[in-house]
Design an enzyme around this catalytic site. Structure first.
Site, mmCIF file in Angstrom:
data_model
loop_
_atom_site.group_PDB
_atom_site.id
_atom_site.type_symbol
_atom_site.label_atom_id
_atom_site.label_comp_id
_atom_site.label_asym_id
_atom_site.label_seq_id
_atom_site.Cartn_x
_atom_site.Cartn_y
_atom_site.Cartn_z
ATOM 1 N N TRP A 155 -1.056 -0.476 -4.533
ATOM 2 C CA TRP A 155 -0.762 -1.685 -5.329
ATOM 3 C C TRP A 155 -2.026 -2.335 -5.845
ATOM 4 C CZ3 TRP A 155 1.891 -6.689 -3.128
ATOM 5 C CH2 TRP A 155 1.282 -7.121 -1.943
ATOM 6 N N ASP A 156 -3.141 -2.168 -5.134
ATOM 7 C CA ASP A 156 -4.422 -2.655 -5.684
ATOM 8 C C ASP A 156 -4.691 -2.017 -7.042
ATOM 9 O OD1 ASP A 156 -4.633 -2.582 -2.594
ATOM 10 O OD2 ASP A 156 -6.277 -3.927 -3.152
ATOM 11 N N TYR B 218 -14.771 4.377 6.651
ATOM 12 C CA TYR B 218 -13.440 3.773 6.718
ATOM 13 C C TYR B 218 -12.577 4.482 7.755
ATOM 14 C CZ TYR B 218 -8.880 1.969 5.591
ATOM 15 O OH TYR B 218 -7.649 1.373 5.683
ATOM 16 N N ASP C 60 -0.200 -6.740 5.924
ATOM 17 C CA ASP C 60 -0.404 -6.029 7.180
ATOM 18 C C ASP C 60 -0.031 -6.792 8.454
ATOM 19 O OD1 ASP C 60 -1.547 -4.622 5.145
ATOM 20 O OD2 ASP C 60 -3.412 -4.179 6.188
ATOM 21 N N ARG D 51 -9.330 -11.115 10.635
ATOM 22 C CA ARG D 51 -8.738 -9.770 10.634
ATOM 23 C C ARG D 51 -7.647 -9.679 11.707
ATOM 24 N NH1 ARG D 51 -9.309 -6.525 6.455
ATOM 25 N NH2 ARG D 51 -8.697 -4.866 7.870
ATOM 26 N N TYR E 64 -5.997 -13.622 7.369
ATOM 27 C CA TYR E 64 -5.422 -12.522 6.590
ATOM 28 C C TYR E 64 -4.050 -12.886 6.033
ATOM 29 C CZ TYR E 64 -6.109 -7.451 5.780
ATOM 30 O OH TYR E 64 -6.324 -6.200 5.258
ATOM 31 N N TRP E 65 -2.977 -12.191 6.414
ATOM 32 C CA TRP E 65 -1.669 -12.477 5.832
ATOM 33 C C TRP E 65 -0.878 -13.526 6.618
ATOM 34 C CZ3 TRP E 65 -0.423 -10.998 1.045
ATOM 35 C CH2 TRP E 65 -1.132 -9.934 0.476
ATOM 36 N N GLU F 157 -11.151 -11.880 -1.621
ATOM 37 C CA GLU F 157 -9.900 -11.163 -1.329
ATOM 38 C C GLU F 157 -8.751 -12.165 -1.115
ATOM 39 O OE1 GLU F 157 -10.383 -8.803 2.182
ATOM 40 O OE2 GLU F 157 -8.497 -7.710 1.939
HETATM 41 C C1 GLC Z 1 -5.218 -4.529 3.173
HETATM 42 C C2 GLC Z 1 -4.123 -5.385 2.542
HETATM 43 C C3 GLC Z 1 -3.333 -4.569 1.544
HETATM 44 C C4 GLC Z 1 -4.282 -3.977 0.520
HETATM 45 C C5 GLC Z 1 -5.459 -3.246 1.182
HETATM 46 C C6 GLC Z 1 -6.539 -2.876 0.190
HETATM 47 O O1 GLC Z 1 -4.687 -3.479 3.897
HETATM 48 O O2 GLC Z 1 -3.270 -5.906 3.516
HETATM 49 O O3 GLC Z 1 -2.358 -5.345 0.901
HETATM 50 O O4 GLC Z 1 -3.611 -3.137 -0.325
HETATM 51 O O5 GLC Z 1 -6.047 -4.036 2.162
HETATM 52 O O6 GLC Z 1 -6.983 -4.011 -0.484
#
Ligand code: GLC
Length: 425
Positions: free
Chosen positions: A39-40, A85, A167, A200, A353-354, A397
């Site tokens: 989705w990014d 990563y 996440d 995080r 974060y979320w 972000e």
């Molecule tokens: C994290 C975010 C996710 C995003 C990814 C890359 O995992 O929660 O939404 O796509 O980072 O930015």
């Protein structure tokens, strides 16, 4: 610093995308996320389109190279392996080339493809690429239905919090508590080497994320086994809202491109989806909420993902008014809309974060949906709040919803793209 305050300009936003370009695909940000995320990249493509259309189309074409034979577009494509990563390709153990993860992410692409076709300055290139990508997207939507809604209820299930794109959202606390960690290959975390731990997910979350990956890998990523055995099976409002809108956009694309074959099938998805959304509605929260398929329980929590009912176009008048009322309440509790968790909820954590911060791509979708429903004042606030956040701290972000502190990764692609294609257009 390049990203900050007065240097938030169109040129600098373009520069973020150029700096994050790895040759045909855009990483979300250097180091922290060195691969192509579904989705990014969908959002990055919209940003690229404002200044380099061929490059925008290339972004989507590179996503298509990750598509599995069964139609799934994975959430990460590991075009060039980067040891910085984790979890990298080895941890996923999938068999696709280029290597990929084994789960998906909110399917924004049909909607973005439609928008790109509408905004194009190069009609011939746009049409040619749209024709090439349309069947890829039909197969991807078909995969969601076949693999994740085999009982044809109209709503698709996710098997991992990462599939929602949100996440560590508090939406997942209850279903994740039921995920066993007895099967867990050893893993290493890299994210906390770059970002402060309070921004995080926690270690207990991470063990469960990796336990799910280990389990699915051992099941050979077989969709039928996963459907039967996954210990995390949730109807997520974000995924379903994004998919429902994307179904409608796919249908519109088929009209525009004059492709008849799949119409009836897509119409069926839309019709079933529209009625099924009532299962996710919460009058108490004033938004859509997840439903845990393994317990049959709704997960009562207000989140920005639950506010995507506008974007999906599934809310009736009364629901839309109730969502607006809830958003206005949130907007009195924090300075900047839209926090990822309701600030009135005890689980709200404004820096983590979320679980509280404002995310640019979500504001974009909510803002578009509000405007389409005719709530122009609130739509404007959602956009202008994000403009102020980006102007005060740069292309971060995500942000703390009251202090406007920029958090997580800097120089972030979807933030730059949101600036270019939505805020500054
Ligand atoms: C994290 C975010 C996710 C995003 C990814 C890359 O995992 O929660 O939404 O796509 O980072 O930015």
């Amino acid at each position: 610093m390049l990203d900050q305050g007065s240097s938030v300009t169109r040129e600098n936003a373009q520069r973020v995308l150029r700096d994050n370009d790895r040759g045909g695909y855009t990483v979300p940000t250097a180091r922290l996320y060195p691969y192509q995320w579904l989705w990014d990249s969908g959002f990055s493509a919209l940003g690229w389109q404002t200044f380099n259309e061929p490059r925008a189309w290339e972004e989507l074409r590179r996503l298509a190279t990750g598509q599995w034979p069964d139609g799934m577009i994975p959430h990460i494509i590991f075009h060039k392996v980067d040891p910085n990563y984790s979890p990298g390709p080895g941890a996923w153990g999938t068999s696709h080339q280029p290597p990929t993860s084994g789960i998906s992410q909110p399917p924004v692409l049909a909607t973005h493809l439609r928008w790109m076709l509408e905004c194009t300055c190069d009609q011939a290139l746009a049409e040619k690429t749209a024709r090439e990508l349309y069947p890829v997207l039909v197969r991807a939507h078909r995969w969601w239905r076949a693999a994740r809604d085999p009982e044809r209820t109209g709503l698709v299930a996710i098997y991992h919090p990462w599939e929602s794109g949100m996440d560590n959202s508090a939406m997942w606390d209850t279903p994740m508590a039921n995920v066993p960690t007895d099967i867990l290959d050893p893993y290493e975390r890299r994210d906390t080497a770059y970002i402060a731990v309070d921004q995080r997910p926690q270690k207990s979350d991470y063990d469960r994320y990796m336990a799910l990956v280990t389990r699915f890998k051992r099941a050979g990523w077989d969709p039928e086994v996963l459907w039967a055995e996954t210990p995390f099976k949730v109807l997520d409002p974000t995924t379903n809202c994004v998919l429902h809108r994307a179904d409608r956009d796919l249908l519109a694309l088929s009209d525009q491109l004059g492709i008849e074959n799949d119409r009836a099938e897509i119409e069926g998805w839309i019709a079933r989806g529209r009625t099924a959304f009532s299962r996710l509605w919460s009058e108490t929260q004033g938004c859509y909420v997840p439903l845990d398929m393994l317990t049959g329980e709704k997960i009562e929590i207000g989140t920005s993902g639950g506010m995507l009912g506008f974007y999906a176009g599934v809310a009736d008048d009364a629901q839309a008014k109730r969502m607006v009322q809830a958003l206005e309440e949130w907007g009195r509790a924090v300075r900047y809309l839209v926090p990822s968790t309701s600030p009135l909820d005890l689980r709200f954590e404004p820096r983590r974060y979320w679980r509280g911060p404002v995310w640019p791509n979500v504001n974009w979708m909510i803002g578009v949906g509000l405007a389409e429903y005719g709530f122009s004042d609130l739509a404007r606030r959602v956009r202008e709040d994000l403009r102020s956040l980006i102007q005060s701290s740069g292309f971060y972000e995500y942000w703390e919803p009251t202090t406007s502190e920029g958090l997580g990764g800097a120089h972030f692609s979807w933030t730059a793209a949101t600036w270019l294609a939505w805020i500054d257009r």
